[in-house]
Design a protein around this motif. Structure first.
Motif, PDB file in Angstrom:
ATOM      1  N   TRP A 268       0.834  -1.201   0.000  1.00  0.00           N
ATOM      2  CA  TRP A 268       0.000   0.000   0.000  1.00  0.00           C
ATOM      3  C   TRP A 268       0.870   1.254   0.000  1.00  0.00           C
ATOM      4  CZ3 TRP A 268      -5.302   0.197  -0.409  1.00  0.00           C
ATOM      5  CH2 TRP A 268      -5.866   1.464  -0.269  1.00  0.00           C
ATOM      6  N   SER A 269       1.946   1.228   0.810  1.00  0.00           N
ATOM      7  CA  SER A 269       2.845   2.384   0.851  1.00  0.00           C
ATOM      8  C   SER A 269       3.555   2.582  -0.480  1.00  0.00           C
ATOM      9  CB  SER A 269       3.876   2.204   1.970  1.00  0.00           C
ATOM     10  OG  SER A 269       3.248   2.062   3.225  1.00  0.00           O
ATOM     11  N   GLY A 270       3.837   1.476  -1.188  1.00  0.00           N
ATOM     12  CA  GLY A 270       4.566   1.576  -2.442  1.00  0.00           C
ATOM     13  C   GLY A 270       3.728   2.020  -3.621  1.00  0.00           C
ATOM     14  N   TYR A 271       2.434   1.635  -3.620  1.00  0.00           N
ATOM     15  CA  TYR A 271       1.609   1.898  -4.794  1.00  0.00           C
ATOM     16  C   TYR A 271       0.500   2.918  -4.546  1.00  0.00           C
ATOM     17  CZ  TYR A 271       3.857  -2.088  -7.027  1.00  0.00           C
ATOM     18  OH  TYR A 271       4.789  -2.937  -7.573  1.00  0.00           O
ATOM     19  N   PHE A 272       0.210   3.204  -3.271  1.00  0.00           N
ATOM     20  CA  PHE A 272      -0.842   4.162  -2.957  1.00  0.00           C
ATOM     21  C   PHE A 272      -0.300   5.175  -1.953  1.00  0.00           C
ATOM     22  CE2 PHE A 272      -2.845   0.083  -3.987  1.00  0.00           C
ATOM     23  CZ  PHE A 272      -3.615   0.458  -5.073  1.00  0.00           C
ATOM     24  N   SER A 273      -1.166   5.814  -1.213  1.00  0.00           N
ATOM     25  CA  SER A 273      -0.744   6.830  -0.254  1.00  0.00           C
ATOM     26  C   SER A 273      -0.268   6.179   1.036  1.00  0.00           C
ATOM     27  CB  SER A 273      -1.908   7.782   0.042  1.00  0.00           C
ATOM     28  OG  SER A 273      -1.554   8.701   1.040  1.00  0.00           O
ATOM     29  N   VAL A 274       0.922   6.546   1.485  1.00  0.00           N
ATOM     30  CA  VAL A 274       1.480   5.948   2.682  1.00  0.00           C
ATOM     31  C   VAL A 274       0.682   6.324   3.925  1.00  0.00           C
ATOM     32  CG1 VAL A 274       3.075   7.857   3.100  1.00  0.00           C
ATOM     33  CG2 VAL A 274       3.656   5.558   3.917  1.00  0.00           C
ATOM     34  N   GLU A 275      -0.033   7.465   3.878  1.00  0.00           N
ATOM     35  CA  GLU A 275      -0.796   7.897   5.040  1.00  0.00           C
ATOM     36  C   GLU A 275      -1.940   6.950   5.364  1.00  0.00           C
ATOM     37  OE1 GLU A 275       0.019   9.896   2.594  1.00  0.00           O
ATOM     38  OE2 GLU A 275       1.322  11.450   3.476  1.00  0.00           O
ATOM     39  N   TYR A 276      -2.384   6.156   4.380  1.00  0.00           N
ATOM     40  CA  TYR A 276      -3.549   5.304   4.577  1.00  0.00           C
ATOM     41  C   TYR A 276      -3.182   3.825   4.668  1.00  0.00           C
ATOM     42  CZ  TYR A 276      -6.226   9.471   3.410  1.00  0.00           C
ATOM     43  OH  TYR A 276      -6.755  10.738   3.405  1.00  0.00           O
ATOM     44  N   ASP A 278      -2.335   2.146   7.327  1.00  0.00           N
ATOM     45  CA  ASP A 278      -2.992   1.543   8.486  1.00  0.00           C
ATOM     46  C   ASP A 278      -4.466   1.285   8.211  1.00  0.00           C
ATOM     47  OD1 ASP A 278      -0.581   1.704   9.779  1.00  0.00           O
ATOM     48  OD2 ASP A 278      -1.062   3.552  10.855  1.00  0.00           O
ATOM     49  N   VAL A 279      -5.100   2.185   7.457  1.00  0.00           N
ATOM     50  CA  VAL A 279      -6.498   1.976   7.079  1.00  0.00           C
ATOM     51  C   VAL A 279      -6.637   0.699   6.262  1.00  0.00           C
ATOM     52  CG1 VAL A 279      -8.445   2.933   5.798  1.00  0.00           C
ATOM     53  CG2 VAL A 279      -6.986   4.448   7.145  1.00  0.00           C
ATOM     54  N   ALA A 280      -5.695   0.463   5.359  1.00  0.00           N
ATOM     55  CA  ALA A 280      -5.738  -0.755   4.548  1.00  0.00           C
ATOM     56  C   ALA A 280      -5.591  -2.000   5.420  1.00  0.00           C
ATOM     57  CB  ALA A 280      -4.634  -0.710   3.494  1.00  0.00           C
ATOM     58  N   SER A 281      -4.659  -1.968   6.379  1.00  0.00           N
ATOM     59  CA  SER A 281      -4.444  -3.128   7.250  1.00  0.00           C
ATOM     60  C   SER A 281      -5.685  -3.449   8.066  1.00  0.00           C
ATOM     61  CB  SER A 281      -3.253  -2.860   8.175  1.00  0.00           C
ATOM     62  OG  SER A 281      -2.076  -2.624   7.433  1.00  0.00           O
ATOM     63  N   PHE A 282      -6.246  -2.425   8.706  1.00  0.00           N
ATOM     64  CA  PHE A 282      -7.420  -2.657   9.535  1.00  0.00           C
ATOM     65  C   PHE A 282      -8.653  -2.977   8.677  1.00  0.00           C
ATOM     66  CE2 PHE A 282      -4.863   0.009  12.508  1.00  0.00           C
ATOM     67  CZ  PHE A 282      -4.694  -0.970  13.477  1.00  0.00           C
ATOM     68  N   GLY A 283      -8.707  -2.454   7.453  1.00  0.00           N
ATOM     69  CA  GLY A 283      -9.804  -2.799   6.555  1.00  0.00           C
ATOM     70  C   GLY A 283      -9.798  -4.275   6.205  1.00  0.00           C
ATOM     71  N   VAL A 284      -8.613  -4.823   5.923  1.00  0.00           N
ATOM     72  CA  VAL A 284      -8.503  -6.257   5.645  1.00  0.00           C
ATOM     73  C   VAL A 284      -8.900  -7.064   6.871  1.00  0.00           C
ATOM     74  CG1 VAL A 284      -6.882  -8.105   5.107  1.00  0.00           C
ATOM     75  CG2 VAL A 284      -6.783  -5.959   3.839  1.00  0.00           C
ATOM     76  N   LEU A 285      -8.498  -6.593   8.056  1.00  0.00           N
ATOM     77  CA  LEU A 285      -8.872  -7.280   9.290  1.00  0.00           C
ATOM     78  C   LEU A 285     -10.391  -7.334   9.437  1.00  0.00           C
ATOM     79  CD1 LEU A 285      -8.233  -8.493  12.100  1.00  0.00           C
ATOM     80  CD2 LEU A 285      -8.182  -6.147  12.963  1.00  0.00           C
ATOM     81  N   VAL A 286     -11.053  -6.229   9.197  1.00  0.00           N
ATOM     82  CA  VAL A 286     -12.508  -6.188   9.311  1.00  0.00           C
ATOM     83  C   VAL A 286     -13.158  -7.174   8.340  1.00  0.00           C
ATOM     84  CG1 VAL A 286     -14.545  -4.744   8.944  1.00  0.00           C
ATOM     85  CG2 VAL A 286     -12.585  -3.825  10.184  1.00  0.00           C
ATOM     86  N   LEU A 287     -12.676  -7.213   7.110  1.00  0.00           N
ATOM     87  CA  LEU A 287     -13.246  -8.119   6.122  1.00  0.00           C
ATOM     88  C   LEU A 287     -13.049  -9.578   6.530  1.00  0.00           C
ATOM     89  CD1 LEU A 287     -12.162  -6.391   2.775  1.00  0.00           C
ATOM     90  CD2 LEU A 287     -14.452  -6.491   3.777  1.00  0.00           C
ATOM     91  N   VAL A 288     -11.863  -9.903   7.035  1.00  0.00           N
ATOM     92  CA  VAL A 288     -11.606 -11.283   7.459  1.00  0.00           C
ATOM     93  C   VAL A 288     -12.519 -11.659   8.613  1.00  0.00           C
ATOM     94  CG1 VAL A 288      -9.910 -12.807   8.522  1.00  0.00           C
ATOM     95  CG2 VAL A 288      -9.246 -11.366   6.604  1.00  0.00           C
ATOM     96  N   LEU A 289     -12.690 -10.754   9.585  1.00  0.00           N
ATOM     97  CA  LEU A 289     -13.519 -11.068  10.741  1.00  0.00           C
ATOM     98  C   LEU A 289     -14.998 -11.156  10.386  1.00  0.00           C
ATOM     99  CD1 LEU A 289     -11.831  -8.978  13.568  1.00  0.00           C
ATOM    100  CD2 LEU A 289     -11.592 -11.400  13.072  1.00  0.00           C
ATOM    101  N   ILE A 290     -15.410 -10.437   9.351  1.00  0.00           N
ATOM    102  CA  ILE A 290     -16.808 -10.542   8.909  1.00  0.00           C
ATOM    103  C   ILE A 290     -17.080 -11.923   8.323  1.00  0.00           C
ATOM    104  CG2 ILE A 290     -18.462  -9.729   7.186  1.00  0.00           C
ATOM    105  CD1 ILE A 290     -17.375  -6.913   7.631  1.00  0.00           C
ATOM    106  N   PHE A 291     -16.175 -12.401   7.479  1.00  0.00           N
ATOM    107  CA  PHE A 291     -16.409 -13.658   6.781  1.00  0.00           C
ATOM    108  C   PHE A 291     -15.799 -14.861   7.503  1.00  0.00           C
ATOM    109  CE2 PHE A 291     -16.618 -10.378   3.468  1.00  0.00           C
ATOM    110  CZ  PHE A 291     -17.889 -10.645   2.960  1.00  0.00           C
ATOM    111  N   ARG A 292     -14.829 -14.628   8.393  1.00  0.00           N
ATOM    112  CA  ARG A 292     -14.236 -15.720   9.169  1.00  0.00           C
ATOM    113  C   ARG A 292     -13.891 -15.175  10.557  1.00  0.00           C
ATOM    114  NH1 ARG A 292     -12.301 -20.753   8.187  1.00  0.00           N
ATOM    115  NH2 ARG A 292     -10.646 -21.512   9.552  1.00  0.00           N
ATOM    116  N   PRO A 293     -14.858 -15.163  11.467  1.00  0.00           N
ATOM    117  CA  PRO A 293     -14.665 -14.499  12.770  1.00  0.00           C
ATOM    118  C   PRO A 293     -13.518 -15.062  13.604  1.00  0.00           C
ATOM    119  CG  PRO A 293     -16.987 -14.962  12.365  1.00  0.00           C
ATOM    120  CD  PRO A 293     -16.224 -15.661  11.298  1.00  0.00           C
TER     121      PRO A 293
END
Length: 305
Positions: A268-276, A278-293
Protein backbone atom coordinates in the motif's frame (compact mmCIF):
# COMPACT_ATOMS: atom_id res chain seq x y z
CA UNK A 1 8.78 -6.00 -11.63
CA UNK A 2 11.83 -4.75 -9.77
CA UNK A 3 9.76 -2.37 -7.66
CA UNK A 4 7.25 -5.11 -6.84
CA UNK A 5 10.05 -7.43 -5.76
CA UNK A 6 11.56 -4.73 -3.55
CA UNK A 7 8.24 -4.10 -1.81
CA UNK A 8 7.83 -7.85 -1.35
CA UNK A 9 11.19 -8.06 0.42
CA UNK A 10 10.33 -5.06 2.60
CA UNK A 11 6.92 -6.49 3.46
CA UNK A 12 8.25 -9.91 4.44
CA UNK A 13 10.88 -8.29 6.67
CA UNK A 14 8.36 -6.06 8.42
CA UNK A 15 5.92 -8.94 8.71
CA UNK A 16 8.55 -11.10 10.42
CA UNK A 17 8.94 -8.49 13.16
CA UNK A 18 5.16 -8.17 13.59
CA UNK A 19 4.83 -11.94 13.66
CA UNK A 20 7.32 -12.38 16.50
CA UNK A 21 5.44 -9.82 18.60
CA UNK A 22 2.08 -11.37 17.68
CA UNK A 23 3.20 -14.79 18.94
CA UNK A 24 3.41 -13.31 22.45
CA UNK A 25 -0.21 -12.18 22.24
CA UNK A 26 -1.33 -15.59 20.96
CA UNK A 27 0.55 -17.60 23.58
CA UNK A 28 -0.90 -15.62 26.50
CA UNK A 29 -4.42 -15.68 25.06
CA UNK A 30 -4.19 -19.38 24.32
CA UNK A 31 -3.52 -20.23 27.97
CA UNK A 32 -5.39 -17.68 30.10
CA UNK A 33 -7.81 -16.29 27.52
CA UNK A 34 -6.67 -12.70 28.06
CA UNK A 35 -4.92 -10.12 25.90
CA UNK A 36 -1.64 -8.77 27.28
CA UNK A 37 -1.94 -5.16 26.14
CA UNK A 38 1.41 -4.38 27.79
CA UNK A 39 3.18 -6.72 25.35
CA UNK A 40 3.90 -3.98 22.83
CA UNK A 41 5.68 -1.98 25.51
CA UNK A 42 7.71 -5.06 26.45
CA UNK A 43 8.87 -5.03 22.81
CA UNK A 44 9.77 -1.34 23.18
CA UNK A 45 11.78 -2.07 26.33
CA UNK A 46 13.59 -4.85 24.47
CA UNK A 47 14.55 -2.34 21.78
CA UNK A 48 15.93 0.05 24.41
CA UNK A 49 17.86 -2.77 26.07
CA UNK A 50 19.46 -3.57 22.70
CA UNK A 51 20.43 0.07 22.16
CA UNK A 52 21.87 0.50 25.67
CA UNK A 53 23.89 -2.72 25.52
CA UNK A 54 25.26 -1.76 22.08
CA UNK A 55 26.41 1.59 23.51
CA UNK A 56 28.02 -0.09 26.54
CA UNK A 57 29.86 -2.61 24.34
CA UNK A 58 31.11 0.22 22.14
CA UNK A 59 32.35 2.09 25.21
CA UNK A 60 34.33 -0.93 26.49
CA UNK A 61 35.81 -1.63 23.06
CA UNK A 62 33.93 -4.76 21.94
CA UNK A 63 33.58 -4.06 18.22
CA UNK A 64 33.49 -7.54 16.65
CA UNK A 65 29.93 -7.60 15.33
CA UNK A 66 29.03 -11.33 15.80
CA UNK A 67 30.16 -11.24 19.45
CA UNK A 68 28.40 -7.93 20.06
CA UNK A 69 25.15 -9.23 18.56
CA UNK A 70 25.31 -12.40 20.65
CA UNK A 71 25.88 -10.44 23.86
CA UNK A 72 23.09 -7.98 23.04
CA UNK A 73 20.72 -10.83 22.23
CA UNK A 74 21.42 -12.73 25.47
CA UNK A 75 21.37 -9.70 27.75
CA UNK A 76 18.30 -8.26 26.03
CA UNK A 77 16.35 -11.51 26.39
CA UNK A 78 17.27 -11.87 30.08
CA UNK A 79 16.37 -8.31 31.03
CA UNK A 80 13.22 -8.11 28.92
CA UNK A 81 12.01 -11.47 30.22
CA UNK A 82 12.19 -10.05 33.71
CA UNK A 83 9.74 -7.33 32.68
CA UNK A 84 7.40 -9.89 31.16
CA UNK A 85 7.51 -11.97 34.33
CA UNK A 86 6.82 -8.86 36.43
CA UNK A 87 3.78 -7.92 34.34
CA UNK A 88 2.33 -11.38 34.90
CA UNK A 89 2.96 -11.34 38.65
CA UNK A 90 1.69 -7.79 39.23
CA UNK A 91 -0.98 -7.15 36.61
CA UNK A 92 -2.42 -10.61 35.90
CA UNK A 93 -1.94 -13.19 38.65
CA UNK A 94 -3.83 -11.32 41.40
CA UNK A 95 -6.76 -10.82 39.00
CA UNK A 96 -6.82 -14.22 37.32
CA UNK A 97 -10.14 -15.24 38.89
CA UNK A 98 -11.70 -11.80 38.44
CA UNK A 99 -14.03 -10.79 35.60
CA UNK A 100 -12.13 -10.40 32.33
CA UNK A 101 -12.51 -6.62 32.36
CA UNK A 102 -10.33 -6.26 35.48
CA UNK A 103 -7.08 -7.77 34.09
CA UNK A 104 -7.72 -5.95 30.79
CA UNK A 105 -7.73 -2.60 32.60
CA UNK A 106 -4.73 -3.70 34.65
CA UNK A 107 -2.80 -4.55 31.47
CA UNK A 108 -3.62 -1.15 29.95
CA UNK A 109 -2.39 0.47 33.17
CA UNK A 110 0.83 -1.55 32.97
CA UNK A 111 1.28 -0.38 29.37
CA UNK A 112 0.87 3.28 30.33
CA UNK A 113 3.25 2.83 33.26
CA UNK A 114 5.96 1.25 31.09
CA UNK A 115 5.65 3.98 28.47
CA UNK A 116 6.04 6.76 31.00
CA UNK A 117 8.75 4.91 32.88
CA UNK A 118 10.89 4.68 29.72
CA UNK A 119 10.07 8.26 28.78
CA UNK A 120 11.30 9.50 32.18
CA UNK A 121 14.35 7.23 32.20
CA UNK A 122 15.48 7.77 28.58
CA UNK A 123 13.78 10.99 27.50
CA UNK A 124 11.14 11.63 24.86
CA UNK A 125 13.53 12.28 21.96
CA UNK A 126 14.19 9.51 19.42
CA UNK A 127 17.37 7.54 20.09
CA UNK A 128 19.50 6.79 17.02
CA UNK A 129 21.89 3.89 16.48
CA UNK A 130 24.52 3.91 13.77
CA UNK A 131 24.18 1.28 11.08
CA UNK A 132 25.63 -1.97 12.41
CA UNK A 133 25.03 -4.32 9.48
CA UNK A 134 25.62 -2.88 6.01
CA UNK A 135 25.61 -4.25 2.50
CA UNK A 136 23.26 -6.54 0.67
CA UNK A 137 22.55 -8.55 -2.45
CA UNK A 138 21.12 -7.16 -5.69
CA UNK A 139 18.32 -9.39 -6.89
CA UNK A 140 17.42 -7.74 -10.19
CA UNK A 141 18.17 -4.42 -11.83
CA UNK A 142 16.09 -2.64 -14.44
CA UNK A 143 17.38 -0.88 -17.53
CA UNK A 144 16.41 2.43 -15.91
CA UNK A 145 18.84 1.76 -13.07
CA UNK A 146 16.44 0.74 -10.30
CA UNK A 147 17.70 -2.30 -8.41
CA UNK A 148 15.74 -4.60 -6.12
CA UNK A 149 18.02 -5.42 -3.21
CA UNK A 150 17.81 -7.50 -0.09
CA UNK A 151 20.07 -6.22 2.66
CA UNK A 152 22.02 -8.51 4.96
CA UNK A 153 20.01 -7.32 7.96
CA UNK A 154 16.79 -8.30 6.14
CA UNK A 155 18.23 -11.76 5.50
CA UNK A 156 19.20 -12.06 9.17
CA UNK A 157 15.71 -10.99 10.31
CA UNK A 158 13.91 -13.51 8.10
CA UNK A 159 16.28 -16.39 8.87
CA UNK A 160 16.18 -15.71 12.61
CA UNK A 161 12.39 -15.61 12.50
CA UNK A 162 12.24 -18.96 10.71
CA UNK A 163 14.64 -20.52 13.23
CA UNK A 164 12.63 -19.19 16.18
CA UNK A 165 9.39 -20.47 14.66
CA UNK A 166 10.91 -23.93 14.28
CA UNK A 167 12.25 -23.88 17.85
CA UNK A 168 8.96 -22.80 19.39
CA UNK A 169 6.96 -25.26 17.31
CA UNK A 170 9.17 -28.00 18.73
CA UNK A 171 8.85 -26.47 22.22
CA UNK A 172 5.05 -26.56 22.10
CA UNK A 173 4.73 -30.01 20.53
CA UNK A 174 7.69 -31.94 21.91
CA UNK A 175 8.53 -30.81 25.44
CA UNK A 176 7.02 -31.14 28.89
CA UNK A 177 6.49 -27.38 29.04
CA UNK A 178 4.60 -27.50 25.74
CA UNK A 179 2.37 -30.30 27.03
CA UNK A 180 1.71 -28.31 30.19
CA UNK A 181 0.82 -25.25 28.12
CA UNK A 182 -1.57 -27.23 25.95
CA UNK A 183 -3.14 -28.77 29.05
CA UNK A 184 -3.64 -25.34 30.62
CA UNK A 185 -5.11 -24.09 27.36
CA UNK A 186 -7.77 -26.82 27.41
CA UNK A 187 -8.65 -26.77 31.12
CA UNK A 188 -6.53 -25.10 33.82
CA UNK A 189 -8.41 -26.66 36.73
CA UNK A 190 -8.10 -30.18 35.39
CA UNK A 191 -4.43 -29.59 34.53
CA UNK A 192 -3.79 -28.50 38.12
CA UNK A 193 -5.56 -31.62 39.45
CA UNK A 194 -3.30 -33.76 37.27
CA UNK A 195 -0.13 -32.20 38.70
CA UNK A 196 0.63 -29.37 36.30
CA UNK A 197 2.04 -26.29 38.01
CA UNK A 198 -0.35 -23.79 36.42
CA UNK A 199 1.24 -20.68 37.94
CA UNK A 200 4.71 -21.69 36.75
CA UNK A 201 3.42 -22.57 33.27
CA UNK A 202 1.68 -19.21 32.87
CA UNK A 203 4.73 -17.31 34.16
CA UNK A 204 7.00 -19.15 31.72
CA UNK A 205 4.59 -18.34 28.91
CA UNK A 206 4.88 -14.64 29.69
CA UNK A 207 8.68 -15.01 29.87
CA UNK A 208 8.79 -16.75 26.48
CA UNK A 209 6.58 -14.08 24.92
CA UNK A 210 8.82 -11.35 26.36
CA UNK A 211 11.89 -13.14 24.99
CA UNK A 212 10.43 -13.10 21.49
CA UNK A 213 9.54 -9.43 21.95
CA UNK A 214 13.18 -8.78 22.94
CA UNK A 215 14.40 -10.43 19.74
CA UNK A 216 11.89 -8.38 17.74
CA UNK A 217 13.10 -5.23 19.53
CA UNK A 218 16.71 -5.99 18.61
CA UNK A 219 15.79 -6.58 14.96
CA UNK A 220 13.69 -3.40 14.87
CA UNK A 221 16.59 -1.37 16.28
CA UNK A 222 19.07 -2.79 13.78
CA UNK A 223 16.67 -2.41 10.85
CA UNK A 224 15.41 1.13 11.42
CA UNK A 225 18.29 2.55 13.46
CA UNK A 226 16.08 4.81 15.61
CA UNK A 227 13.66 4.12 18.48
CA UNK A 228 11.58 6.07 20.97
CA UNK A 229 9.31 5.34 23.92
CA UNK A 230 6.17 5.25 21.73
CA UNK A 231 7.14 2.50 19.26
CA UNK A 232 5.63 -0.14 21.54
CA UNK A 233 2.12 1.24 21.19
CA UNK A 234 2.18 1.33 17.39
CA UNK A 235 3.91 -2.02 16.93
CA UNK A 236 1.75 -3.58 19.63
CA UNK A 237 -1.47 -2.56 17.90
CA UNK A 238 -0.17 -3.90 14.57
CA UNK A 239 0.96 -7.17 16.15
CA UNK A 240 -2.37 -7.57 17.98
CA UNK A 241 -4.11 -7.01 14.64
CA UNK A 242 -1.86 -9.67 13.10
CA UNK A 243 -2.69 -12.13 15.91
CA UNK A 244 -6.44 -11.59 15.43
CA UNK A 245 -6.14 -11.76 11.65
CA UNK A 246 -4.27 -15.07 11.75
CA UNK A 247 -6.43 -16.51 14.54
CA UNK A 248 -5.81 -15.49 18.14
CA UNK A 249 -4.30 -18.40 20.05
CA UNK A 250 -2.65 -19.95 16.98
CA UNK A 251 1.13 -19.54 16.68
CA UNK A 252 1.25 -20.26 12.91
CA UNK A 253 -1.72 -17.92 12.58
CA UNK A 254 0.15 -15.15 14.42
CA UNK A 255 3.10 -15.44 12.04
CA UNK A 256 0.82 -15.61 9.00
CA UNK A 257 -1.08 -12.55 10.22
CA UNK A 258 2.18 -10.69 10.80
CA UNK A 259 3.36 -11.44 7.27
CA UNK A 260 0.03 -10.33 5.81
CA UNK A 261 0.03 -7.06 7.74
CA UNK A 262 3.64 -6.40 6.70
CA UNK A 263 2.89 -7.11 3.04
CA UNK A 264 -0.26 -4.98 3.06
CA UNK A 265 1.63 -2.04 4.56
CA UNK A 266 4.56 -2.39 2.17
CA UNK A 267 2.50 -2.67 -1.01
CA UNK A 268 0.00 0.00 0.00
CA UNK A 269 2.84 2.38 0.85
CA UNK A 270 4.57 1.58 -2.44
CA UNK A 271 1.61 1.90 -4.79
CA UNK A 272 -0.84 4.16 -2.96
CA UNK A 273 -0.74 6.83 -0.25
CA UNK A 274 1.48 5.95 2.68
CA UNK A 275 -0.80 7.90 5.04
CA UNK A 276 -3.55 5.30 4.58
CA UNK A 277 -1.52 2.12 5.02
CA UNK A 278 -2.99 1.54 8.49
CA UNK A 279 -6.50 1.98 7.08
CA UNK A 280 -5.74 -0.75 4.55
CA UNK A 281 -4.44 -3.13 7.25
CA UNK A 282 -7.42 -2.66 9.54
CA UNK A 283 -9.80 -2.80 6.56
CA UNK A 284 -8.50 -6.26 5.65
CA UNK A 285 -8.87 -7.28 9.29
CA UNK A 286 -12.51 -6.19 9.31
CA UNK A 287 -13.25 -8.12 6.12
CA UNK A 288 -11.61 -11.28 7.46
CA UNK A 289 -13.52 -11.07 10.74
CA UNK A 290 -16.81 -10.54 8.91
CA UNK A 291 -16.41 -13.66 6.78
CA UNK A 292 -14.24 -15.72 9.17
CA UNK A 293 -14.66 -14.50 12.77
CA UNK A 294 -12.05 -16.91 14.18
CA UNK A 295 -9.31 -15.58 11.87
CA UNK A 296 -7.52 -17.36 9.06
CA UNK A 297 -6.12 -20.26 11.11
CA UNK A 298 -8.17 -19.90 14.29
CA UNK A 299 -10.47 -22.59 15.68
CA UNK A 300 -13.98 -22.00 16.99
CA UNK A 301 -14.01 -21.76 20.78
CA UNK A 302 -15.93 -24.64 22.38
CA UNK A 303 -17.84 -23.65 25.50
CA UNK A 304 -17.77 -26.21 28.32
CA UNK A 305 -21.15 -26.83 29.96
Amino acid sequence: MEYFLQQLVNGVTLGAVYGLIAIGYSMVYGIIGMINFAHGDIFMIGAFHALIVFLILGAVGISWLPLALLIVLIVGILLTSLYGWSVERIAYRPLRSSPRLAPLISAIGASIFLQNYVQLAQGARPKPLQQMVSGGITLVQSDAGFAARVSYIQIVIVLLTLVLMAVFTWLIKGTALGRAQRACEQDRKMAALLGVDVDKTISLTFVIGASLAAVAGLMFTLYYGVIDFFIGFVAGIKAFTAAVLGGIGSLPGAMLGGLLIGLIEAFWSGYFSVEYKDVASFGVLVLVLIFRPTGLLGRPEIEKV
